[in-house]
Design a protein around this motif. Structure first.
Motif, PDB file in Angstrom:
ATOM      1  N   THR A 174       0.724  -1.270  -0.076  1.00  0.00           N
ATOM      2  CA  THR A 174      -0.102  -0.095   0.187  1.00  0.00           C
ATOM      3  C   THR A 174       0.858   1.267  -0.007  1.00  0.00           C
ATOM      4  OG1 THR A 174      -0.039  -0.323   2.475  1.00  0.00           O
ATOM      5  CG2 THR A 174      -1.938  -1.102   1.029  1.00  0.00           C
ATOM      6  N   ASP A 175       1.904   1.169   0.443  1.00  0.00           N
ATOM      7  CA  ASP A 175       2.959   2.388   0.471  1.00  0.00           C
ATOM      8  C   ASP A 175       3.421   2.758  -0.928  1.00  0.00           C
ATOM      9  OD1 ASP A 175       2.590   2.505   3.256  1.00  0.00           O
ATOM     10  OD2 ASP A 175       4.608   1.514   3.816  1.00  0.00           O
ATOM     11  N   GLN A 235       1.307   2.553  -3.659  1.00  0.00           N
ATOM     12  CA  GLN A 235       0.283   3.201  -4.335  1.00  0.00           C
ATOM     13  C   GLN A 235       0.473   4.112  -5.430  1.00  0.00           C
ATOM     14  OE1 GLN A 235      -3.969   3.322  -2.914  1.00  0.00           O
ATOM     15  NE2 GLN A 235      -3.689   5.331  -3.027  1.00  0.00           N
ATOM     16  N   ARG A 245     -14.433   0.545  -1.789  1.00  0.00           N
ATOM     17  CA  ARG A 245     -13.202   0.202  -2.619  1.00  0.00           C
ATOM     18  C   ARG A 245     -13.607   1.319  -3.819  1.00  0.00           C
ATOM     19  NH1 ARG A 245     -14.196  -4.699  -6.585  1.00  0.00           N
ATOM     20  NH2 ARG A 245     -13.437  -3.014  -8.063  1.00  0.00           N
ATOM     21  N   PRO A 278      -8.387   2.547   0.865  1.00  0.00           N
ATOM     22  CA  PRO A 278      -7.247   1.710   0.661  1.00  0.00           C
ATOM     23  C   PRO A 278      -7.551   0.677   0.659  1.00  0.00           C
ATOM     24  CG  PRO A 278      -8.437   2.220   3.283  1.00  0.00           C
ATOM     25  CD  PRO A 278      -9.207   3.185   2.119  1.00  0.00           C
ATOM     26  N   VAL A 280      -2.202  -0.440  -7.328  1.00  0.00           N
ATOM     27  CA  VAL A 280      -1.341  -0.897  -6.116  1.00  0.00           C
ATOM     28  C   VAL A 280      -0.527  -1.995  -6.530  1.00  0.00           C
ATOM     29  CG1 VAL A 280      -1.739  -1.435  -3.620  1.00  0.00           C
ATOM     30  CG2 VAL A 280      -3.402   0.061  -4.904  1.00  0.00           C
ATOM     31  N   ASN A 292     -10.541  11.522  -1.396  1.00  0.00           N
ATOM     32  CA  ASN A 292     -10.460  10.304  -0.741  1.00  0.00           C
ATOM     33  C   ASN A 292     -10.437   8.940  -1.696  1.00  0.00           C
ATOM     34  OD1 ASN A 292     -10.570   8.474   1.357  1.00  0.00           O
ATOM     35  ND2 ASN A 292     -12.602   7.862   0.848  1.00  0.00           N
ATOM     36  N   GLU A 343      -5.329  -4.495   4.201  1.00  0.00           N
ATOM     37  CA  GLU A 343      -4.191  -5.229   4.805  1.00  0.00           C
ATOM     38  C   GLU A 343      -3.948  -6.517   5.115  1.00  0.00           C
ATOM     39  OE1 GLU A 343      -1.707  -2.929   5.677  1.00  0.00           O
ATOM     40  OE2 GLU A 343      -2.647  -1.229   5.114  1.00  0.00           O
TER      41      GLU A 343
END
Length: 280
Positions: free
Chosen positions: A83-84, A86, A198, A134, A104, A131, A137
């Protein structure tokens, strides 16, 4: 140069113009036929692969991606989203707006990375999305359809940090790592576990064959019409010359008829009136 030679030279120019126009129409018609064949091939590939059973992503990575056979085929993979790393792809026509698509990187258990397009988000103020939902995880199972990457814009158009101008997979690999797959990416179908929110789902490919076949036929008709038009021009010219010749013959016969009647021809109205009085 005689009149007949001048006429033949002019008609030769007409014919040359018609032939040149027909060649241009033939080229454009052939191009549209090619576009129609490409479109038909793509529609057949979508029909064959779009709703097929998913295959394991590792199998495709091992065998290699063939866009002529594999595009749109679903694959399934298990791993985790990075995710970091993206990225957002800007200026995408989605939902009637200039949207952003969310890329991603997804890392499999063996360390290989596949890029996932999770959908699109609308632009916010200053064209930056307010927005971006995400990615999940932890361990996630993703099903997505394979698509080939896109080239960079020929115009040299760039994008701010964290964004891309196109889905250029080598550019994603520069961020995600050298193990990133650069021959294809996935359009997400589902995620397990499914997140609460999503990005909006990307539009499905259309089954419209497009106007290419009708355009190809139109160019053929234009070529035929070019010859018909040139033929009409030549026929009109011949008809006009024939009428001029007939008028000239009539003008020659009128004085002769008057001479046979016992008087010389007169060339004005007063002379004609004088003749009428004398006859009376």
């Amino acid at each position: 140069m005689s009149v007949m030679k001048q006429r033949a030279a002019r008609w030769s120019v007409y014919a040359a113009i018609a032939i040149a126009f027909a060649i241009a129409c033939a080229y454009l018609s052939n191009w549209q036929f090619s576009r129609n064949e490409e479109r038909a091939t793509m529609l057949a590939l979508v029909a064959a692969n779009y709703d097929a059973e998913p295959i394991d992503a590792a199998t495709v990575l091992d065998q290699g991606f063939d866009p002529e056979d594999d595009e749109w085929h679903p694959v399934v993979m298990t791993g985790r989203y990075l995710t970091d790393q993206q990225l957002l792809v800007r200026n995408r026509a989605q939902g009637g707006t200039s949207a952003f698509e969310v890329l991603v990187p997804f890392e499999l258990a063996d360390g290989r990375i596949v890029v996932v397009d999770r959908g699109w988000v609308a632009p916010g103020e200053h064209e930056v999305p307010k927005n971006v939902p995400p990615a999940p995880e932890g361990e996630t199972t993703v099903i997505g359809r394979m698509r080939p990457g896109e080239p960079l814009p020929k115009s040299g158009r760039s994008a701010p940090d964290g964004q891309l101008p196109t889905i250029h997979l080598p550019s994603v690999a520069e961020v995600a790592g050298e193990t990133t797959e650069t021959s294809f990416y996935l359009l997400m179908v589902s995620e397990d576990p499914a997140p609460a929110t999503r990005p909006s789902e990307l539009a499905s490919p259309t089954d419209d064959p497009g106007p290419h076949l009708s355009y190809a036929i139109q160019w053929i008709l234009f070529a035929i019409m070019g010859f018909v038009f040139i033929g009409y021009m030549i026929r009109t010219e011949i008809k006009a010359r024939r009428e001029d010749a007939e008028d000239a013959d009539d003008d020659e016969e009128l004085p002769a008829a008057k001479m046979r009647a016992g008087r010389a021809p007169r060339k004005d109205r007063d002379a004609d009136e004088e003749d009428a009085l004398l006859d009376a």
